[in-house]
Design a protein around this motif. Sequence first.
Motif, PDB file in Angstrom:
ATOM      1  N   VAL C  54       0.817  -1.210   0.000  1.00 56.66           N
ATOM      2  CA  VAL C  54       0.000   0.000   0.000  1.00 56.66           C
ATOM      3  C   VAL C  54       0.855   1.266   0.000  1.00 56.66           C
ATOM      4  CG1 VAL C  54      -1.912  -1.109   1.158  1.00 56.66           C
ATOM      5  CG2 VAL C  54      -0.143  -0.003   2.513  1.00 56.66           C
ATOM      6  N   PRO C  55       0.278   2.372  -0.494  1.00 58.92           N
ATOM      7  CA  PRO C  55       1.050   3.619  -0.571  1.00 58.92           C
ATOM      8  C   PRO C  55       1.392   4.203   0.809  1.00 58.92           C
ATOM      9  CG  PRO C  55      -1.222   3.939  -1.322  1.00 58.92           C
ATOM     10  CD  PRO C  55      -1.017   2.478  -1.187  1.00 58.92           C
ATOM     11  N   TYR C  56       0.561   3.954   1.817  1.00 57.30           N
ATOM     12  CA  TYR C  56       0.845   4.558   3.121  1.00 57.30           C
ATOM     13  C   TYR C  56       0.840   3.484   4.206  1.00 57.30           C
ATOM     14  CZ  TYR C  56       0.003   8.985   0.789  1.00 57.30           C
ATOM     15  OH  TYR C  56       0.072  10.038  -0.072  1.00 57.30           O
ATOM     16  N   PRO C  57       1.871   2.644   4.222  1.00 57.56           N
ATOM     17  CA  PRO C  57       1.868   1.536   5.187  1.00 57.56           C
ATOM     18  C   PRO C  57       1.773   2.013   6.634  1.00 57.56           C
ATOM     19  CG  PRO C  57       3.991   1.728   4.061  1.00 57.56           C
ATOM     20  CD  PRO C  57       3.057   2.646   3.376  1.00 57.56           C
ATOM     21  N   GLU C  58       2.286   3.211   6.928  1.00 58.54           N
ATOM     22  CA  GLU C  58       2.251   3.669   8.324  1.00 58.54           C
ATOM     23  C   GLU C  58       0.808   3.871   8.789  1.00 58.54           C
ATOM     24  OE1 GLU C  58       3.370   5.316   5.777  1.00 58.54           O
ATOM     25  OE2 GLU C  58       2.840   7.451   5.811  1.00 58.54           O
ATOM     26  N   HIS C  59      -0.100   4.205   7.857  1.00 56.52           N
ATOM     27  CA  HIS C  59      -1.499   4.399   8.248  1.00 56.52           C
ATOM     28  C   HIS C  59      -2.156   3.083   8.641  1.00 56.52           C
ATOM     29  CE1 HIS C  59      -1.835   8.415   5.864  1.00 56.52           C
ATOM     30  NE2 HIS C  59      -1.019   8.482   6.889  1.00 56.52           N
ATOM     31  N   VAL C  60      -1.691   1.997   8.046  1.00 58.88           N
ATOM     32  CA  VAL C  60      -2.260   0.690   8.372  1.00 58.88           C
ATOM     33  C   VAL C  60      -1.962   0.344   9.827  1.00 58.88           C
ATOM     34  CG1 VAL C  60      -2.144  -1.765   7.850  1.00 58.88           C
ATOM     35  CG2 VAL C  60      -2.089  -0.085   6.000  1.00 58.88           C
ATOM     36  N   ALA C  61      -0.797   0.780  10.301  1.00 57.71           N
ATOM     37  CA  ALA C  61      -0.394   0.476  11.670  1.00 57.71           C
ATOM     38  C   ALA C  61      -0.958   1.483  12.665  1.00 57.71           C
ATOM     39  CB  ALA C  61       1.127   0.460  11.765  1.00 57.71           C
ATOM     40  N   GLY C  62      -1.784   2.413  12.183  1.00 61.21           N
ATOM     41  CA  GLY C  62      -2.396   3.352  13.111  1.00 61.21           C
ATOM     42  C   GLY C  62      -1.857   4.762  13.006  1.00 61.21           C
TER      43      GLY C  62
END
Lengths: 335, 521, 298
Positions: C54-62
């Motif tokens: 995904v383009p924003y992996p950090e968003h997946v982690a919260g």
Amino acid sequence: MLRYTLRRIVLLIPVLVGLSLLVFTISHLLPGDPVKLAAGPQATQADIDSLARELGMDKPLPVQYWNYATGLVRGDWGQSVLTRRPVWDDLKVFLPATLELVFAALAFAVIVGIPAGLLSGVYANRWPDYLSRVVSLGAISMPRFFLGLILQLVFAMALGWLPLGGRFPIIDEPPPALTGFLTIDALAAGQFGAFWVALQHLAMPAIAMSLSPLATITRMMRASTIEVLQQDYVLTERALGLSQKLIVFKYVLKNAMTSSLTVIGLYVGWLLGGTVLVETVFDWPGIGLYATKAIVSQDFMPVMGVTLAIGTIFILSNLVVDLLYGLLNPKVRYE
Amino acid sequence: MDRRNLLTVAAAAALGVSLAASAGIAPAAAQARKVLVVASNQDVPNLDPHVATGYSASAFMRNLYDSLVRVEGNPVKVVPHLAQSWTVSPDGMEYTFKLDPGAKFTDGSPVDANAVVYSFQRLLRLNKGNSWMVAGTLDQSSVSAADAQTVKIKLVKPFAAFLQVLPWLWVVNPKEVEANKGADDAQAWLAKNVAGSGAFKLKRYEPGTLYEFEKVAAPWKSGGGNLTGAIWRIIRETSNQRLALQRGEAHIAVDLTAEDMDQLKDKPGVVSIIEPEFRTFSMKMNTEYGPLADINLRKAISYAFNYKAMEESSSYQQLMVGPLPNGIFGHDPNLAVPRMDLDKAKEFLAKSKYPNGGVKLTFVHVSGLEQVRRFGLVLLDSLKKLNIDLDIKAMVWPDMVASTASPDKVADFFTVYQTGNYGDPDNIAFAAYHSSRNGNWQNPVYKSKVVDDLIMKGRAEPDEAKRKEIYLQFQKQVVEDAPDIFGVLEKRKLALRSDVSGLVFTPVASNAIEFFPLSLK
Amino acid sequence: MSAVAGNIPSSAAAARLQNWRRGLYRFRQSWLSVVGLAIVVLLLVAAIAGPWLVPYPEHVAGGINTGARFKPPSAQHWFGTNELGQDVLSLVVAGSRVSLLAGLAVVTLAAIVGTVVGAVAGYVGRWVDEALMRFTDLMLTLPSLILAMAVAAALGPGIANMVFAIVLSWWPGFARLVRGEVMARKEEVYVQAARALGASAPRILFRHILPNIVSPIIVKASLDMGFAILTVASLGFVGIGVKPPTPEWGVLLSLARGYLPDYWWTAIFPGCAIFLAVFAFNLLGDGLRDVLDPRARR
């Protein structure tokens, strides 16, 4: 036939007892202390104990079940610990709303599904068939709550044609209660304006609910139509010169009755338990919303009541469908 | 009237209307009635004025019952209600109220001094509902009747904000309550029935759906608006409240989110009210049990927290500066409070028992509170920088309250909104920081002898300048102890149809709508 | 309704017509299943590799970005951003993990429990069969979604609790299927032969009968997969499900309800993801049924 009917009714008793026992057991296996919840946040252990005594929850489980089960028969379905209202009274208010929704959904499914399935079958593997099959597969896969939201977005928010939710405009007095179904009550009272308004409120949630039965009815009608068209006698009659349309109508419409009946029987109970999400989306004051609220606040009695009511209706509707089958189709043997 | 009767009346009323207007929904009938619809997501499970709490209950009580005085305007003024006038002894310990001789309960009997005494005694006896507001201030013998129209109240302990809590202590009709007393002091009966003197009575009762109010034939109060009735309609989703308002199906919506307010901007026929109110949000840390008992860890977290993201995560809110709400008497706007500073955070972390982080903390909030869920995610994101994990848990309110019974059951972060019932620093200071409130949701664990003393001094100090000085000290001390992450002050967000008139915003309990002054075009 | 198979075509022409139609039907059926399979493969890839794709992996982690809240779809954020400025595309892609994992767990566990109950009932027969089947029937009368909601809510959030709650109402379908199949097989010659050779009951069941009824179980499991995913999303939608910040489609959709109609992208994409996943598994299930269990085809 009469003996068979009687036997089936007598056999219901152990099933209903089993159902109540099952619901009771599950609710007591779950973590959470309903008495503590009912006693409120400031309660001391003494308060909790005395409330447990008052509610009869300090007794051994078999005794508690006996009290619960005998209460059910007397119309005492327990009390919501949070609202302190009898569950039975709440059910009387909320169940008709849900039933009206379910029956409207089934009516919609039958009215649309029968012709769709028929067309599909007659034009098997041509474009009408194609279309109706893709639509029905899509319908079965569509989350009801998502369709509900889309309908709201389009017809209530963007176009403003239909009310967003609820059952009836609250400033207006609903028609006098007779059946609890607002549409029928309005007609019975001769209030055609109110009928129209109630129908407008019913439209979107009923359509959202009708997806699965609609798809099933379409599939069944398609299958039975193809089947009938391939039967020997159809081929014979076609050879004898009867027009295809007449053949289709003669044999297929007979099947329509049985397949709608099957679907209705299959789905009444299932839809009753499945209105939860649609009622949430449309703010429809039925048992689904009632149960959701109770579940979220871990208020067990209403959840048990709703579960039992739905289970009982499920069992009864199966029985009624079985009996009706016999009337419609005398070939079915009763053993 | 019990529930069955309520329903019968409702059915009879419905029948009457339908006979009168058999063509269905007659617009003429609807116009003659002026029925205000309030959309709220909070049900009222209990109608007992001495038991029920919550803003919806406050709204119901305001309309069904009366109190000695009421609050009005912005800034808040205490004005006469059942009491026409009052005097206070010079030491502030004794109040004398003269009752309005015209005040009547809905059954016609007068609201006299005996009724007031009876009501206070019942409130204190039950020790539920709003009784905490006068806990320790009044006892069973404090309230007495000098004559039929005069009530004397002697305080047990001085209480500077006494008049400001009186609007929330309701007067019931002793005759009706006694007649239905039962074994539980009429609690079961009053939970479902009304015995008040309010300008409205309950007409339709559909729990979970709606409650309909009807104006009494001849309210004892004069003036007021043109409403003939009102409906409290339960609409759980705030977005549905907003849409009902837009379509004119509701006149006032009281639970709107910042997103709802943004979407209502410039919509025709809708008026928005966005006003500051003393409603604080803070994340209370468990100062007694678990990792956060370590003050250095608490400080590290206070400096790691992304305050800017919290403020940005929703519109119409401002960051709090310290424990007291901004703008309240005694609040210090220049207080040195922690703001995000990772270097400082790591300094404190290094001093703590967890120099490399590596702990998992829990954060609890009331399920369904969207804003708090967001704050939890802001905290989760902030704590990653200290290598600390966060477990965000939504709980039902009763479970959250139950968890405060002992410190080992309280979560590491316990989140609380606190709405001001009265515009005085004592309200928040006492409720949220006094150690006598330990084991209670407002202040589950934090205790400090120094802070307790300051609070009690502030409560009793009559001199304004000295009092202010005490609260300044109080704020400094609390920040020093770092028991909370001081959160935000949320603005009150209400929206109404432009055809509603008479609503004057009051920054206490403004979502508990009072119907009497309102009119509909 | 009688089965189509077994009819003797009355003329060669009709037979040819029928065969031709069936061929076309199968072709199209398989064509749709191929589409279903393709989507399922994509979902699996998303579920396994999602957080890296995904383009924003950090968003997946919260991770959050409160400076960019509610941005409409753009080149930077194809599906727009949500209330905390998180990239909706990233959340939706990563959300496939929970849905697939939970769906798979539900179906697998339900199949195991149902198979054990059904096999024992069908093979042992008599009162054991009677007792187990009455119990199964009773479970089937309970409203499954309400039961799952109640149990999941009582147990608290988390994938495992959610799966357990759903399995509780899911196994009876498998139990009935397996019982029927076992009853049908247990008098067959190869079973009787094994019995005559002195094989123990468990051995007969597991070595001789079960391998022969795996196909219908797999077919049912694949057909159920879509509905299991739907149920998982339903629980999320009513607020009973995973813990934050785990992205889950039902939760995303329920949060987005509050932002309609202006911020429609927060609702439409998670909703479409649920639909697509269920649709794909239904297509695949239909296809598998044709291949593995042609008798069941209508």
